[in-house]
Write a protein that holds these residues in place. Structure first.
Motif, PDB file in Angstrom:
ATOM      1  N   ARG A 190      31.761  29.978  48.908  1.00 49.19           N
ATOM      2  CA  ARG A 190      31.355  30.027  47.506  1.00 49.19           C
ATOM      3  C   ARG A 190      32.314  30.944  46.758  1.00 49.19           C
ATOM      4  O   ARG A 190      32.957  31.806  47.349  1.00 49.19           O
ATOM      5  N   MET A 191      32.377  30.761  45.454  1.00 49.41           N
ATOM      6  CA  MET A 191      33.205  31.650  44.646  1.00 49.41           C
ATOM      7  C   MET A 191      32.662  33.076  44.767  1.00 49.41           C
ATOM      8  O   MET A 191      31.444  33.304  44.643  1.00 49.41           O
ATOM      9  N   PRO A 192      33.534  34.035  44.994  1.00 46.47           N
ATOM     10  CA  PRO A 192      33.095  35.419  45.240  1.00 46.47           C
ATOM     11  C   PRO A 192      32.854  36.192  43.956  1.00 46.47           C
ATOM     12  O   PRO A 192      33.622  37.091  43.597  1.00 46.47           O
ATOM     13  N   LEU A 193      31.776  35.865  43.263  1.00 40.75           N
ATOM     14  CA  LEU A 193      31.473  36.590  42.037  1.00 40.75           C
ATOM     15  C   LEU A 193      31.232  38.065  42.337  1.00 40.75           C
ATOM     16  O   LEU A 193      30.674  38.409  43.389  1.00 40.75           O
ATOM     17  N   PRO A 194      31.632  38.939  41.429  1.00 40.68           N
ATOM     18  CA  PRO A 194      31.396  40.374  41.653  1.00 40.68           C
ATOM     19  C   PRO A 194      29.904  40.673  41.731  1.00 40.68           C
ATOM     20  O   PRO A 194      29.082  39.932  41.168  1.00 40.68           O
ATOM     21  N   PRO A 195      29.545  41.739  42.414  1.00 43.49           N
ATOM     22  CA  PRO A 195      28.121  42.031  42.662  1.00 43.49           C
ATOM     23  C   PRO A 195      27.295  42.220  41.403  1.00 43.49           C
ATOM     24  O   PRO A 195      26.105  41.925  41.407  1.00 43.49           O
ATOM     25  N   TYR A 196      27.896  42.694  40.307  1.00 43.84           N
ATOM     26  CA  TYR A 196      27.111  42.909  39.097  1.00 43.84           C
ATOM     27  C   TYR A 196      26.740  41.588  38.408  1.00 43.84           C
ATOM     28  O   TYR A 196      25.902  41.578  37.520  1.00 43.84           O
ATOM     29  N   ASP A 202      30.918  28.114  38.070  1.00 46.57           N
ATOM     30  CA  ASP A 202      31.764  29.251  38.417  1.00 46.57           C
ATOM     31  C   ASP A 202      33.068  28.821  39.071  1.00 46.57           C
ATOM     32  O   ASP A 202      34.055  29.565  39.034  1.00 46.57           O
ATOM     33  N   ARG A 203      33.097  27.632  39.674  1.00 44.38           N
ATOM     34  CA  ARG A 203      34.336  27.141  40.278  1.00 44.38           C
ATOM     35  C   ARG A 203      35.436  27.028  39.227  1.00 44.38           C
ATOM     36  O   ARG A 203      36.609  27.234  39.517  1.00 44.38           O
ATOM     37  N   GLU A 204      35.052  26.710  38.004  1.00 46.24           N
ATOM     38  CA  GLU A 204      36.009  26.629  36.901  1.00 46.24           C
ATOM     39  C   GLU A 204      36.050  27.920  36.099  1.00 46.24           C
ATOM     40  O   GLU A 204      37.126  28.411  35.742  1.00 46.24           O
ATOM     41  N   ASP A 205      34.877  28.488  35.815  1.00 44.97           N
ATOM     42  CA  ASP A 205      34.814  29.666  34.952  1.00 44.97           C
ATOM     43  C   ASP A 205      35.551  30.861  35.536  1.00 44.97           C
ATOM     44  O   ASP A 205      36.120  31.671  34.791  1.00 44.97           O
ATOM     45  N   TYR A 206      35.525  30.999  36.869  1.00 48.04           N
ATOM     46  CA  TYR A 206      36.098  32.185  37.511  1.00 48.04           C
ATOM     47  C   TYR A 206      37.540  31.921  37.979  1.00 48.04           C
ATOM     48  O   TYR A 206      37.997  32.489  38.953  1.00 48.04           O
ATOM     49  N   GLN A 207      38.241  31.043  37.246  1.00 45.42           N
ATOM     50  CA  GLN A 207      39.620  30.697  37.556  1.00 45.42           C
ATOM     51  C   GLN A 207      40.396  30.689  36.244  1.00 45.42           C
ATOM     52  O   GLN A 207      39.932  30.123  35.244  1.00 45.42           O
ATOM     53  N   THR A 208      41.557  31.320  36.213  1.00 47.80           N
ATOM     54  CA  THR A 208      42.348  31.321  34.988  1.00 47.80           C
ATOM     55  C   THR A 208      43.136  30.015  34.858  1.00 47.80           C
ATOM     56  O   THR A 208      43.326  29.287  35.833  1.00 47.80           O
ATOM     57  N   MET A 209      43.623  29.741  33.667  1.00 48.46           N
ATOM     58  CA  MET A 209      44.424  28.542  33.445  1.00 48.46           C
ATOM     59  C   MET A 209      45.791  28.646  34.129  1.00 48.46           C
ATOM     60  O   MET A 209      46.491  27.638  34.265  1.00 48.46           O
ATOM     61  N   PHE A 210      46.170  29.832  34.584  1.00 47.08           N
ATOM     62  CA  PHE A 210      47.460  30.041  35.239  1.00 47.08           C
ATOM     63  C   PHE A 210      47.366  29.965  36.765  1.00 47.08           C
ATOM     64  O   PHE A 210      48.377  30.070  37.452  1.00 47.08           O
ATOM     65  N   ALA A 211      46.153  29.804  37.304  1.00 47.16           N
ATOM     66  CA  ALA A 211      45.935  29.883  38.747  1.00 47.16           C
ATOM     67  C   ALA A 211      46.768  28.838  39.488  1.00 47.16           C
ATOM     68  O   ALA A 211      46.657  27.638  39.222  1.00 47.16           O
ATOM     69  N   ALA A 212      47.607  29.304  40.421  1.00 48.04           N
ATOM     70  CA  ALA A 212      48.492  28.405  41.153  1.00 48.04           C
ATOM     71  C   ALA A 212      48.653  28.788  42.618  1.00 48.04           C
ATOM     72  O   ALA A 212      48.836  27.920  43.471  1.00 48.04           O
ATOM     73  N   GLU A 213      48.576  30.085  42.926  1.00 49.90           N
ATOM     74  CA  GLU A 213      48.858  30.562  44.285  1.00 49.90           C
ATOM     75  C   GLU A 213      47.557  31.001  44.954  1.00 49.90           C
ATOM     76  O   GLU A 213      46.964  32.005  44.575  1.00 49.90           O
ATOM     77  N   ASP A 214      47.098  30.247  45.957  1.00 48.69           N
ATOM     78  CA  ASP A 214      45.852  30.584  46.655  1.00 48.69           C
ATOM     79  C   ASP A 214      45.938  31.958  47.310  1.00 48.69           C
ATOM     80  O   ASP A 214      46.960  32.308  47.907  1.00 48.69           O
ATOM     81  N   GLY A 215      44.836  32.717  47.205  1.00 49.29           N
ATOM     82  CA  GLY A 215      44.812  33.961  47.951  1.00 49.29           C
ATOM     83  C   GLY A 215      43.944  35.061  47.392  1.00 49.29           C
ATOM     84  O   GLY A 215      43.642  36.023  48.091  1.00 49.29           O
ATOM     85  N   ALA A 216      43.505  34.970  46.142  1.00 50.37           N
ATOM     86  CA  ALA A 216      42.693  36.033  45.557  1.00 50.37           C
ATOM     87  C   ALA A 216      41.223  35.841  45.910  1.00 50.37           C
ATOM     88  O   ALA A 216      40.744  34.720  46.054  1.00 50.37           O
ATOM     89  N   VAL A 217      40.512  36.949  46.014  1.00 45.25           N
ATOM     90  CA  VAL A 217      39.066  36.890  46.199  1.00 45.25           C
ATOM     91  C   VAL A 217      38.357  37.551  45.016  1.00 45.25           C
ATOM     92  O   VAL A 217      37.160  37.807  45.057  1.00 45.25           O
ATOM     93  N   ALA A 218      39.109  37.791  43.959  1.00 45.16           N
ATOM     94  CA  ALA A 218      38.562  38.235  42.679  1.00 45.16           C
ATOM     95  C   ALA A 218      39.536  37.746  41.621  1.00 45.16           C
ATOM     96  O   ALA A 218      40.747  37.724  41.835  1.00 45.16           O
ATOM     97  N   ALA A 219      39.012  37.334  40.478  1.00 49.24           N
ATOM     98  CA  ALA A 219      39.869  36.790  39.430  1.00 49.24           C
ATOM     99  C   ALA A 219      40.594  37.898  38.668  1.00 49.24           C
ATOM    100  O   ALA A 219      40.047  38.985  38.483  1.00 49.24           O
ATOM    101  N   PRO A 220      41.822  37.629  38.208  1.00 51.47           N
ATOM    102  CA  PRO A 220      42.481  38.525  37.251  1.00 51.47           C
ATOM    103  C   PRO A 220      41.853  38.265  35.879  1.00 51.47           C
ATOM    104  O   PRO A 220      42.337  37.464  35.083  1.00 51.47           O
ATOM    105  N   THR A 221      40.754  38.947  35.603  1.00 49.35           N
ATOM    106  CA  THR A 221      39.813  38.499  34.583  1.00 49.35           C
ATOM    107  C   THR A 221      40.345  38.581  33.148  1.00 49.35           C
ATOM    108  O   THR A 221      39.847  37.872  32.276  1.00 49.35           O
TER     109      THR A 221
END
Length: 342
Positions: free
Chosen positions: A143-149, A160-179
């Motif tokens: 599942r998308m790793p939403l922050p605990p708050y 959240d699969r779309e909301d927690y991803q930026t329009m620049f997302a290209a390189e797999d590997g983050a477990v938190a979004a560059p919000t």
């Protein structure tokens, strides 16, 4: 410095549980070095920046790194936070007392992992079994790793699969979004281009350690988790040329800022970079690479609150947060933005 210096009271209703729609409809607090704060919107950004300024984005892509499963009859949860190699990830484990080295955890969908090693910070090295890439396994079981708050107040869902991803997302590997970059849309980027504002991207795979509270009483006693990042040689050259010509480098998000500062020497020259960084920026730090920062509002007593205080001054940032709370800005990952111009 004492960690308590970066504390503040945030009413729970100020924590955003969903992003603004459309994304660029979010509010933005402009914080200059001195003078009054400005209550603006993200869509005002083209009018707030100069021609020849460059925005630097993080193109990391969030993977569904939150896993729920079992070890025998015991329920456990795992949040992956740093890749070790093709089959092994470092993970924080919930109900970790029920998991021992050598145990096999089953996460559903035929996804299993061996608890290979327990590390000093209590996290585990998980070795995923099988031949499929781990990213494929996570798409099936994670599942998308939403922050605990956020996750503590509502369930993760398909939005959240779309909301927690930026329009620049290209390189797999983050477990938190560059919000900070969640606010950008193609329409806003087009407006920035018309205004003469440039754009560059780097990669920093954000780890779950970004959400960990600072447990130490003094900043000198806090150990940062490392994260992997990359700056390409041609991008470093373009940024150096832009700054030499008088342009400003504006980091979009603390992730972009931390990697830029990690790659920059004492003379202010940005170098190519590929590797881990555990840079910890606190007041007294001399910034070498960036001339401004666009960022969301951060947790009290967090390393990111310390970072923005280093950029603008602690008293200035505490006053800005007091203004944001009084004027009902939305906080944290899905919340509103700020533009810091020291």
């Amino acid at each position: 410095m004492k960690v308590d210096l970066f504390d503040f009271e945030l009413p729970p209703e100020r924590i955003a549980l969903r992003p603004a729609r459309p994304r660029d409809a979010a509010r933005m607090l402009v914080v200059p070095k001195e003078g009054p704060f400005e209550d603006r919107g993200v869509r005002d950004l083209p009018n707030l920046l100069r021609a020849d300024d460059i925005l630097v984005f993080n193109d990391t892509r969030v993977i569904p790194a939150q896993l729920e499963g079992r070890r025998g009859q015991a329920r456990i949860g795992a949040t992956l936070h740093k890749r070790i190699d093709l089959r092994r990830w470092q993970a924080f484990v919930r109900n970790a007392k029920r998991l021992r080295v050598g145990d096999v955890a089953e996460f559903g969908g035929g996804v299993t992992a061996i608890a290979e090693k327990r590390l000093a910070d209590g996290s585990f090295v998980l070795h995923f079994e099988g031949d499929e890439p781990v990213e494929v396994l996570l798409e099936r079981a994670g599942r998308m790793p939403l922050p605990p708050y956020i996750a503590g107040k509502r369930d993760t869902d398909e939005r959240d699969r779309e909301d927690y991803q930026t329009m620049f997302a290209a390189e797999d590997g983050a477990v938190a979004a560059p919000t900070a970059a969640l606010h950008f849309t193609p329409e806003l980027i087009a407006a920035l281009e018309r205004a003469g504002v440039g754009r560059e991207t780097l990669t920093l795979h954000v780890g779950a350690g970004t959400f960990l509270p600072v447990k130490a009483e003094d900043t000198d006693d806090h150990a940062m988790h490392s994260e992997w990042g990359r700056i390409e040689p041609d991008m470093a050259s373009r940024l150096n040329a832009a700054r030499k010509a008088g342009g400003r480098v504006i980091a979009v998000g603390t992730t972009s800022l931390r990697l830029l500062e990690s790659a920059t020497d004492e003379g202010g020259v940005i170098h190519p970079f590929a590797g881990d960084t555990d840079i910890f920026i606190t007041p007294g730090y001399r910034f070498r690479a960036v001339d401004g920062l666009m960022t969301n509002f951060h947790l009290p007593k967090s390393t990111l609150m310390m970072l923005v205080s280093a950029l603008m001054g602690r008293e200035r940032m505490m006053a800005a947060y007091e203004h944001a709370i009084a004027n009902e800005y939305r906080f944290y990952s899905y919340g509103d933005s700020s533009l810091l111009l020291p």
